[in-house]
Design an enzyme around this catalytic site. Structure first.
Site, mmCIF file in Angstrom:
data_model
loop_
_atom_site.group_PDB
_atom_site.id
_atom_site.type_symbol
_atom_site.label_atom_id
_atom_site.label_comp_id
_atom_site.label_asym_id
_atom_site.label_seq_id
_atom_site.Cartn_x
_atom_site.Cartn_y
_atom_site.Cartn_z
ATOM 1 N N GLU A 98 26.790 40.772 38.114
ATOM 2 C CA GLU A 98 26.844 39.955 36.890
ATOM 3 C C GLU A 98 28.245 40.032 36.276
ATOM 4 O O GLU A 98 28.987 40.999 36.495
ATOM 5 C CB GLU A 98 25.765 40.482 35.923
ATOM 6 C CG GLU A 98 25.682 39.854 34.565
ATOM 7 C CD GLU A 98 25.348 38.362 34.560
ATOM 8 O OE1 GLU A 98 26.073 37.589 35.213
ATOM 9 O OE2 GLU A 98 24.399 37.982 33.848
ATOM 10 N N ASP A 99 28.615 38.999 35.518
ATOM 11 C CA ASP A 99 29.923 39.001 34.851
ATOM 12 C C ASP A 99 29.913 39.889 33.604
ATOM 13 O O ASP A 99 30.811 40.694 33.396
ATOM 14 C CB ASP A 99 30.382 37.572 34.504
ATOM 15 C CG ASP A 99 29.328 36.765 33.739
ATOM 16 O OD1 ASP A 99 28.224 37.294 33.461
ATOM 17 O OD2 ASP A 99 29.618 35.601 33.411
ATOM 18 N N ASP A 102 25.375 41.167 27.712
ATOM 19 C CA ASP A 102 25.560 40.926 26.288
ATOM 20 C C ASP A 102 24.283 41.364 25.559
ATOM 21 O O ASP A 102 24.125 42.537 25.251
ATOM 22 C CB ASP A 102 25.860 39.425 26.134
ATOM 23 C CG ASP A 102 26.234 39.018 24.729
ATOM 24 O OD1 ASP A 102 26.859 39.816 24.020
ATOM 25 O OD2 ASP A 102 25.908 37.885 24.332
ATOM 26 N N PHE A 151 34.025 37.379 21.933
ATOM 27 C CA PHE A 151 33.742 36.420 23.000
ATOM 28 C C PHE A 151 34.931 36.341 23.939
ATOM 29 O O PHE A 151 36.040 36.037 23.529
ATOM 30 C CB PHE A 151 33.414 35.043 22.421
ATOM 31 C CG PHE A 151 32.783 34.148 23.441
ATOM 32 C CD1 PHE A 151 31.427 34.230 23.727
ATOM 33 C CD2 PHE A 151 33.558 33.232 24.144
ATOM 34 C CE1 PHE A 151 30.849 33.421 24.693
ATOM 35 C CE2 PHE A 151 32.977 32.414 25.123
ATOM 36 C CZ PHE A 151 31.631 32.510 25.390
ATOM 37 N N ARG A 164 37.193 29.406 33.441
ATOM 38 C CA ARG A 164 36.679 30.301 34.489
ATOM 39 C C ARG A 164 37.763 30.700 35.489
ATOM 40 O O ARG A 164 37.681 31.738 36.125
ATOM 41 C CB ARG A 164 35.540 29.620 35.279
ATOM 42 C CG ARG A 164 34.259 29.421 34.496
ATOM 43 C CD ARG A 164 33.143 29.047 35.468
ATOM 44 N NE ARG A 164 31.988 28.458 34.799
ATOM 45 C CZ ARG A 164 30.998 29.148 34.247
ATOM 46 N NH1 ARG A 164 31.024 30.456 34.248
ATOM 47 N NH2 ARG A 164 29.977 28.532 33.674
HETATM 48 P P1 IMP Z 1 22.760 38.189 28.003
HETATM 49 O O1 IMP Z 1 21.500 37.625 28.585
HETATM 50 O O2 IMP Z 1 22.828 37.998 26.525
HETATM 51 O O3 IMP Z 1 23.046 39.600 28.415
HETATM 52 O O4 IMP Z 1 23.916 37.250 28.446
HETATM 53 C C1 IMP Z 1 24.495 37.280 29.639
HETATM 54 C C2 IMP Z 1 25.223 35.974 29.892
HETATM 55 O O5 IMP Z 1 25.780 35.396 28.706
HETATM 56 C C3 IMP Z 1 26.393 36.276 30.770
HETATM 57 O O6 IMP Z 1 26.029 36.174 32.116
HETATM 58 C C4 IMP Z 1 27.402 35.221 30.360
HETATM 59 O O7 IMP Z 1 27.219 34.072 31.144
HETATM 60 C C5 IMP Z 1 27.073 34.906 28.929
HETATM 61 N N1 IMP Z 1 28.019 35.591 28.005
HETATM 62 C C6 IMP Z 1 27.764 36.631 27.184
HETATM 63 N N2 IMP Z 1 28.839 37.015 26.503
HETATM 64 C C7 IMP Z 1 29.833 36.204 26.920
HETATM 65 C C8 IMP Z 1 31.242 36.130 26.581
HETATM 66 O O8 IMP Z 1 31.810 36.896 25.771
HETATM 67 N N3 IMP Z 1 31.936 35.158 27.229
HETATM 68 C C9 IMP Z 1 31.386 34.309 28.137
HETATM 69 N N4 IMP Z 1 30.092 34.359 28.472
HETATM 70 C C10 IMP Z 1 29.315 35.289 27.872
HETATM 71 MG MG MG Z 2 26.442 34.825 33.467
#
Ligand code: IMP
Ligand code: MG
Length: 173
Positions: A98-99, A102, A151, A164
């Site tokens: 995963e990238d 959050d 962010f 990206r």
């Molecule tokens: P989560 O489900 O809230 O953990 O979100 C994960 C996804 O939200 C990641 O795979 C990203 O695609 C997106 N995301 C969360 N924070 C950021 C950020 O700071 N920049 C860009 N994408 C984000």
């Molecule tokens: Mg993602």
């Protein structure tokens, strides 16, 4: 088109050095095990591309899509889409790539779904971890960098599908 300024948070060199270190760790960990790297689209594509070249094993690669984001706000629900067979899942050690973690919602849902199909093992690796924003108590097995509640863009991460292709992690102003 508006001009936004971007400040560098993690440089290209720092990213590559750390990925190389984790490649060595994972090469040890998955020695003699059938490994499937499962990249979470789209944000993980560059991280996966660089990481897989540092894991010196005969691994397999597939992708999974989890949609949960619009702009900078989480929608709170996750839609899952992939085309792995049950056989492929049952016969591999899966490492979800995963990238960023959050709220933790995406990886919570994805790991629940995959666990229900009984892989040989399931672990998660994320390039970035933003623990301040967690709404569910998810802990990735590996995280390369911990960041503040801001962010970020670049190296796979987007803001409305842009940025990206930056080779580093930046903050948009
Ligand atoms: P989560 O489900 O809230 O953990 O979100 C994960 C996804 O939200 C990641 O795979 C990203 O695609 C997106 N995301 C969360 N924070 C950021 C950020 O700071 N920049 C860009 N994408 C984000
Ligand atoms: Mg993602």
């Amino acid at each position: 088109m508006s001009q936004n300024s971007i400040s560098c948070l993690i440089s290209e060199q720092e990213l590559q050095q750390t990925i190389c270190q984790y490649g060595t760790i994972l090469t040890q960990e998955y020695q003699d095990k059938p490994l499937l790297l499962l990249g979470v689209l789209s944000g993980s594509f560059l991280f996966l591309a660089d990481l897989c070249r540092q894991i010196k094993l005969p691994l397999e690669i597939a992708f999974i899509r989890a949609k949960s984001y619009l702009g900078t706000q989480s929608q709170g629900s996750v839609q899952i889409d992939y085309n792995l067979t049950e056989e492929q899942i049952r016969t591999h050690h899966i490492l979800l790539v995963e990238d960023i973690v959050d709220t933790g919602l995406t990886l919570t849902k994805l790991t629940e779904k995959l666990q229900s199909q009984h892989p040989l093992s399931l672990k998660t690796i994320t390039l970035l971890d933003k623990p301040a924003r967690r709404t569910v108590p998810f802990q990735p097995d590996y995280h390369l960098f911990t960041i503040e509640d801001q962010f970020v863009i670049g190296y796979g991460l987007d803001y409305d599908e842009r940025y990206r292709n930056l080779p580093y992690i930046g903050v948009l102003h």
